[in-house]
Design a protein around this motif. Sequence first.
Motif, PDB file in Angstrom:
ATOM      1  N   HIS A  54       0.839  -1.203   0.000  1.00  0.00           N
ATOM      2  CA  HIS A  54       0.000   0.000   0.000  1.00  0.00           C
ATOM      3  C   HIS A  54       0.877   1.258   0.000  1.00  0.00           C
ATOM      4  O   HIS A  54       0.645   2.188  -0.783  1.00  0.00           O
ATOM      5  CB  HIS A  54      -0.935  -0.017   1.210  1.00  0.00           C
ATOM      6  N   LYS A  57       2.570   1.715  -3.367  1.00  0.00           N
ATOM      7  CA  LYS A  57       1.628   2.225  -4.369  1.00  0.00           C
ATOM      8  C   LYS A  57       1.444   3.733  -4.203  1.00  0.00           C
ATOM      9  O   LYS A  57       1.433   4.472  -5.187  1.00  0.00           O
ATOM     10  CB  LYS A  57       0.290   1.500  -4.261  1.00  0.00           C
ATOM     11  N   GLU A  63       4.783  -1.140 -10.687  1.00  0.00           N
ATOM     12  CA  GLU A  63       3.916  -2.289 -10.402  1.00  0.00           C
ATOM     13  C   GLU A  63       4.716  -3.582 -10.332  1.00  0.00           C
ATOM     14  O   GLU A  63       4.435  -4.449  -9.503  1.00  0.00           O
ATOM     15  CB  GLU A  63       2.818  -2.399 -11.455  1.00  0.00           C
ATOM     16  N   ARG A  66       6.215  -4.065  -6.957  1.00  0.00           N
ATOM     17  CA  ARG A  66       5.152  -4.380  -5.996  1.00  0.00           C
ATOM     18  C   ARG A  66       4.706  -5.825  -6.163  1.00  0.00           C
ATOM     19  O   ARG A  66       4.469  -6.530  -5.177  1.00  0.00           O
ATOM     20  CB  ARG A  66       3.964  -3.422  -6.167  1.00  0.00           C
TER      21      ARG A  66
END
Length: 88
Positions: A54, A57, A63, A66
Amino acid sequence: MTILRSNKSNDDTTDQLSRLISAAQEDRSFHQQLCGLLRLPDLQRASIINQGLHEMKLRGEPESIRQAFELLIAKDAAATALKLLSEK
């Protein structure tokens, strides 16, 4: 077309996971932190990783990195990563 993007995304995630493990092998402090995270009980590890995802982000982290961290939520992936980190 979607399949190609999906494969590209998977390749990026695998590459990022490899980089993550390599970085931990080269940096003692990061190695200790990542191994500590991977040794946590499943629910605790998942909670910490989800919180980190979280925050990543919100910071606009890519991405693929993550997703690499997200893979470590799974018990088998965490065990494999820990094994790779322990082989150094």
